[in-house]
Design a protein around this motif. Structure first.
Motif, PDB file in Angstrom:
ATOM      1  N   UNK A   1       9.370   4.903   4.944  1.00  0.00           N
ATOM      2  CA  UNK A   1       8.380   3.834   4.581  1.00  0.00           C
ATOM      3  C   UNK A   1       7.242   3.989   5.742  1.00  0.00           C
ATOM      4  N   UNK A   2       7.402   4.500   6.627  1.00  0.00           N
ATOM      5  CA  UNK A   2       6.200   4.649   7.630  1.00  0.00           C
ATOM      6  C   UNK A   2       5.312   6.018   7.236  1.00  0.00           C
ATOM      7  N   UNK A   3       5.733   6.623   6.336  1.00  0.00           N
ATOM      8  CA  UNK A   3       4.855   8.039   5.870  1.00  0.00           C
ATOM      9  C   UNK A   3       3.921   7.531   4.899  1.00  0.00           C
ATOM     10  N   UNK A   4       4.139   6.299   4.184  1.00  0.00           N
ATOM     11  CA  UNK A   4       3.312   5.953   3.209  1.00  0.00           C
ATOM     12  C   UNK A   4       3.745   6.487   1.734  1.00  0.00           C
ATOM     13  N   UNK A   5       4.903   7.307   1.864  1.00  0.00           N
ATOM     14  CA  UNK A   5       5.238   7.987   0.363  1.00  0.00           C
ATOM     15  C   UNK A   5       6.558   7.332   0.113  1.00  0.00           C
ATOM     16  N   UNK A   6       7.199   6.256   0.531  1.00  0.00           N
ATOM     17  CA  UNK A   6       8.368   5.611  -0.157  1.00  0.00           C
ATOM     18  C   UNK A   6       8.182   4.340  -0.417  1.00  0.00           C
TER      19      UNK A   6
ATOM     20  N   UNK B   1       0.722  -1.206   0.051  1.00  0.00           N
ATOM     21  CA  UNK B   1      -0.226   0.064   0.124  1.00  0.00           C
ATOM     22  C   UNK B   1       0.950   1.266   0.051  1.00  0.00           C
ATOM     23  N   UNK B   2       0.401   2.388  -0.433  1.00  0.00           N
ATOM     24  CA  UNK B   2       0.859   3.637  -0.415  1.00  0.00           C
ATOM     25  C   UNK B   2      -0.226   4.730  -0.331  1.00  0.00           C
ATOM     26  N   UNK B   3       0.004   5.960  -0.001  1.00  0.00           N
ATOM     27  CA  UNK B   3      -1.019   7.006   0.195  1.00  0.00           C
ATOM     28  C   UNK B   3      -1.336   7.003  -1.248  1.00  0.00           C
TER      29      UNK B   3
ATOM     30  N   UNK C   1       7.984   9.900  -2.634  1.00  0.00           N
ATOM     31  CA  UNK C   1       6.983  10.815  -3.403  1.00  0.00           C
ATOM     32  C   UNK C   1       6.899  12.209  -2.450  1.00  0.00           C
ATOM     33  N   UNK C   2       7.242  13.288  -3.156  1.00  0.00           N
ATOM     34  CA  UNK C   2       7.288  14.660  -2.591  1.00  0.00           C
ATOM     35  C   UNK C   2       6.169  15.266  -3.249  1.00  0.00           C
ATOM     36  N   UNK C   3       5.800  15.023  -4.341  1.00  0.00           N
ATOM     37  CA  UNK C   3       4.795  15.789  -5.069  1.00  0.00           C
ATOM     38  C   UNK C   3       5.502  16.507  -6.255  1.00  0.00           C
ATOM     39  N   UNK C   4       4.865  16.956  -7.550  1.00  0.00           N
ATOM     40  CA  UNK C   4       5.508  17.225  -8.691  1.00  0.00           C
ATOM     41  C   UNK C   4       6.263  18.497  -8.288  1.00  0.00           C
TER      42      UNK C   4
END
Ligand SMILES: [Zn+2]
Length: 302
Positions: free
Chosen positions: A209-214, A146-148, A271-274
């Motif tokens: 990895x705990x942020x849901x963004x990696x 899963x991811x955000x 993931x940091x946004x475009x």
């Protein structure tokens, strides 16, 4: 008239001539001087000054009455019709200088909130709270992870384009909970020992990895099917050139270990946004610590 009388008269005339002749010379000289002076430079300038710019013919460079002619103003002077500029009162000499403005790290991005897509997590910046878990996790297409939501969607686009370009990418792992990260880290410590484990994995509460963004990826259809040789694959080169277009950065680049605390991990995407990804790419892919002006995070500071 006697001879003596005529002689006296001649002497008298000579004396008169002696006195008058020089006088005539002086008077005619003065007349000539006055006549010449009428055409001397200053006098000429005084008469023609209204039609010639100042400085001509040696005239004093004082503007004629009424100000300089239009079009003859010098740089910086006010135009003839402009009102005099208001002069602000100078600040008081003993007024204290304002303190220098110190920009806080982050360049305007939210790098502190655990739920921010631009949060910076490292060995000096744990998640707050340590057991933070995102609330918008979704399944990643084609993988049992899963991811955000925003990150999962961007990753699907990235993988589709990588496949189109001949460098297909598979997902190895993504979100880990606090407890899963603790198990992962302890597994590395058992396998590698404390020192190497610290360079390769994060303690629980300190992992992206705990942020849901990696996400960790591997190359599909390449002799290298694991992360350790991923840096030599075409897929890795494709990510270095293109990941930013989808809002990802290769978070642990080569040569940034003193900042990030991790040896190079070309397989670890964050993931940091475009917007931020493009800005980081524009500046030559520094680590997030360098980009945001943060302190280096080589260790936990113990
Ligand atoms: Zn990773």
């Amino acid at each position: 008239m006697t001879t003596a009388a005529r002689s006296r008269t001649r002497r008298r005339r000579r004396r008169v001539a002696f006195v008058v002749a020089p006088l005539l010379v002086v008077v005619s000289g003065i007349g000539a001087f006055v006549a010449l002076d009428r055409f001397a430079p200053d006098a000429l300038a005084a008469r023609v000054g209204a039609v010639l710019p100042s400085g001509w013919l040696g005239a004093p460079s004082v503007p004629a009455a009424g100000g300089p002619a239009p079009g003859l103003t010098t740089e910086g002077s006010a135009t003839p019709d402009a009102p005099p500029a208001a002069t602000p009162d100078p600040p008081g000499a003993d007024e204290p200088e304002p303190p220098p403005t110190v920009e806080p790290p982050g360049r305007g991005y939210d790098i502190d909130s655990p739920g921010s897509v631009t949060v910076v997590v490292n060995k000096r910046r744990p998640l707050d709270p340590l057991e933070y878990a995102p609330d918008d996790l979704v399944p990643v297409a084609g993988a049992a992870v899963t991811m955000r939501a925003a990150a999962a969607e961007a990753l699907a686009d990235l993988r589709a384009d990588a496949q189109r370009d001949g460098s297909p990418i598979a997902v190895h792992s993504a979100t880990r909970t606090y407890l899963e990260q603790r198990t992962t880290f302890e597994g590395w410590v058992a396998q590698l020992g404390d020192e190497k484990a610290e360079r390769a994995s994060a303690r629980a509460g300190y992992s992206e990895h705990q942020t849901g963004l990696a996400v960790d990826v591997v190359a599909l259809g390449d002799p290298c099917g694991v992360m350790s040789c991923f840096g030599q694959t075409d897929a890795s080169a494709w990510l270095v050139a293109n990941a930013y277009r989808y809002g990802f950065v290769v978070r642990y680049g080569d040569g940034h270990e003193s900042w990030t605390g991790y040896k190079a991990e070309p397989w670890h995407l964050r993931y940091v946004g475009s917007g931020l990804a493009a800005a980081v790419h524009e500046e030559g892919e520094p680590s997030l610590e360098e980009f945001f002006g943060l302190e280096p995070a080589p260790d936990y500071g113990e």
